[in-house]
Write an enzyme that holds these catalytic residues in place. Structure first.
Site, PDB file in Angstrom:
ATOM      1  N   MET A   1       0.842  -1.206   0.000  1.00 37.79           N
ATOM      2  CA  MET A   1       0.000   0.000   0.000  1.00 37.79           C
ATOM      3  C   MET A   1       0.877   1.256   0.000  1.00 37.79           C
ATOM      4  SD  MET A   1      -3.451  -0.880   2.017  1.00 37.79           S
ATOM      5  CE  MET A   1      -2.885  -0.614   3.685  1.00 37.79           C
TER       6      MET A   1
ATOM      7  N   HIS B   1       9.037  -3.426   3.525  1.00 39.84           N
ATOM      8  CA  HIS B   1       8.656  -3.624   2.122  1.00 39.84           C
ATOM      9  C   HIS B   1       9.895  -3.959   1.273  1.00 39.84           C
ATOM     10  CE1 HIS B   1       5.478  -0.562   3.382  1.00 39.84           C
ATOM     11  NE2 HIS B   1       4.745  -1.604   3.021  1.00 39.84           N
TER      12      HIS B   1
ATOM     13  N   GLN C   1     -10.532  -2.846   1.867  1.00 40.77           N
ATOM     14  CA  GLN C   1     -10.092  -3.486   3.109  1.00 40.77           C
ATOM     15  C   GLN C   1     -10.131  -2.542   4.312  1.00 40.77           C
ATOM     16  OE1 GLN C   1      -6.168  -4.242   1.228  1.00 40.77           O
ATOM     17  NE2 GLN C   1      -5.287  -3.776   3.211  1.00 40.77           N
TER      18      GLN C   1
ATOM     19  N   LYS D   1       4.913 -10.087   9.352  1.00 42.50           N
ATOM     20  CA  LYS D   1       4.383  -9.042  10.233  1.00 42.50           C
ATOM     21  C   LYS D   1       2.847  -9.109  10.251  1.00 42.50           C
ATOM     22  CE  LYS D   1       3.409  -4.563  11.377  1.00 42.50           C
ATOM     23  NZ  LYS D   1       2.449  -4.191  10.389  1.00 42.50           N
ATOM     24  N   ASP D   2       2.252  -9.343   9.068  1.00 42.65           N
ATOM     25  CA  ASP D   2       0.799  -9.500   8.951  1.00 42.65           C
ATOM     26  C   ASP D   2       0.511 -11.000   8.823  1.00 42.65           C
ATOM     27  OD1 ASP D   2      -0.077  -6.531   8.586  1.00 42.65           O
ATOM     28  OD2 ASP D   2       1.639  -6.787   7.274  1.00 42.65           O
TER      29      ASP D   2
ATOM     30  N   GLN E   1      -2.863 -12.291   7.602  1.00 40.98           N
ATOM     31  CA  GLN E   1      -3.014 -12.053   6.159  1.00 40.98           C
ATOM     32  C   GLN E   1      -2.276 -13.127   5.361  1.00 40.98           C
ATOM     33  OE1 GLN E   1      -2.718  -8.021   4.303  1.00 40.98           O
ATOM     34  NE2 GLN E   1      -0.642  -8.656   3.860  1.00 40.98           N
TER      35      GLN E   1
ATOM     36  N   MET F   1       8.421  -2.497  11.786  1.00 42.97           N
ATOM     37  CA  MET F   1       8.220  -1.389  10.850  1.00 42.97           C
ATOM     38  C   MET F   1       6.817  -1.458  10.274  1.00 42.97           C
ATOM     39  SD  MET F   1      11.722  -0.705   8.917  1.00 42.97           S
ATOM     40  CE  MET F   1      13.173  -0.312   9.866  1.00 42.97           C
TER      41      MET F   1
END
Ligand code: AMP
Length: 282
Positions: free
Chosen positions: A30, A37, A61, A149-150, A153, A184
């Site tokens: 995003m 990233h 979302q 981290k997610d 997901q 982060m």
């Protein structure tokens, strides 16, 4: 780095790569890029012939009361950062290009999507699964890279790919942290000074959990009690959830036997942060 705005053009580019027998590694984001990233991009570069990155703040979302409007965006800065990498294409569609009509079709993994973050963010993972599916159809990647981290997901995307026989391999990448341990996140930009100082509570809670487990704690209830007590030392932290779950089913566990995911979500002021760690990794 080719900048592509239109799904059709993106798909044509991907087809050209396939025709030339090049494998495509895809990193969906995003934007408002940080080293987390960039670590996904490095993994993608190492494992595929061409790398495609997307930047798209997906309205589907975000809940009606969430931070869609104020989500940090800086495409100029992102492009500059990306120029340090060997990226074949940056896909930056607009909302109108991704959703020319109000979507009537959704992809959902309800059993996994309604747990943990799904309780506070109903519909969030449906939005994620749907847009990731659209991206997979547009970009046709061989490999797609997602951060641990997610974790929820990542688990949901893996399950969606398995359930729907999508021809892509999902690669999970470790969480990149600030020097003090804070994971982060683009949302860290929201934090006021004092909130940022206490954001370290999430990471320290996970560290404490790992230490308690090393020292022999076996029952989840006792561990949670210990961690909740620790979190009381951070008055700016409003806990959303602290759970110990099976990393595949995301079902709560009562004992720490085998592999467990310790997942935490908390508000610092208006900002909701998440973090997690795997323990007892096989
Ligand atoms: P986002 O832009 O927040 O949607 O994140 C895009 C991708 O980067 C997702 O796969 C995230 O899990 C991943 N990501 C975000 N933060 C980190 C981090 N600190 N370390 C590793 N990956 C991350």
């Amino acid at each position: 780095m080719k900048i592509i705005k239109y799904p059709r053009q993106m798909h044509a580019f991907a087809e050209q790569q396939k025709a030339a027998n090049r494998t495509i590694g895809f990193v969906p984001t995003m934007g408002y890029l940080h080293e987390g990233h960039l670590s996904l991009i490095e993994s993608a570069s190492a494992q595929s012939d061409v790398v495609i990155v997307s930047i798209f703040v997906n309205p589907l979302q975000f809940g009606p009361k969430e931070d869609l409007k104020r989500y940090p965006r800086d495409l100029g800065r992102d492009k500059k950062l990306l120029r340090n990498f060997d990226i074949a294409a940056l896909f930056v569609p607009t909302v109108g290009q991704m959703y020319p009509e109000k979507p009537l079709t959704f992809v959902e993994v309800p059993d996994l999507g309604q747990k943990l973050c799904g309780r506070t963010r109903p519909g969030h993972f449906r939005g994620v699964a749907t847009v990731v599916n659209k991206f997979f159809n547009i970009v046709a990647p061989d490999l797609a890279f997602f951060g641990e981290k997610d974790f929820q997901q990542l688990t949901i995307i893996k399950r969606m790919v398995a359930d729907l026989n999508l021809p892509v391999r999902i690669v999970g990448c470790p969480t990149v942290r600030e020097p003090d341990g804070v994971a982060m996140s683009s949302r860290n930009a929201y934090l006021l000074k004092e909130e940022r100082a206490q954001a370290v509570a999430l990471y320290q809670t996970l560290r404490l959990a790992a230490a308690e487990i090393r020292h022999g704690i076996k029952q989840v209830a006792a561990l949670k009690q210990r961690l909740r007590r620790f979190l009381r030392g951070f008055p700016k932290v409003r806990l959303d959830y602290l759970e110990v779950v099976d990393p595949v089913s995301l079902e709560p566990k009562s004992s720490l036997k085998g592999e467990s995911l310790i997942a935490v979500a908390a508000y610092l002021g208006q900002t909701r942060l998440i973090d997690n760690c795997l323990v007892g990794r096989r």
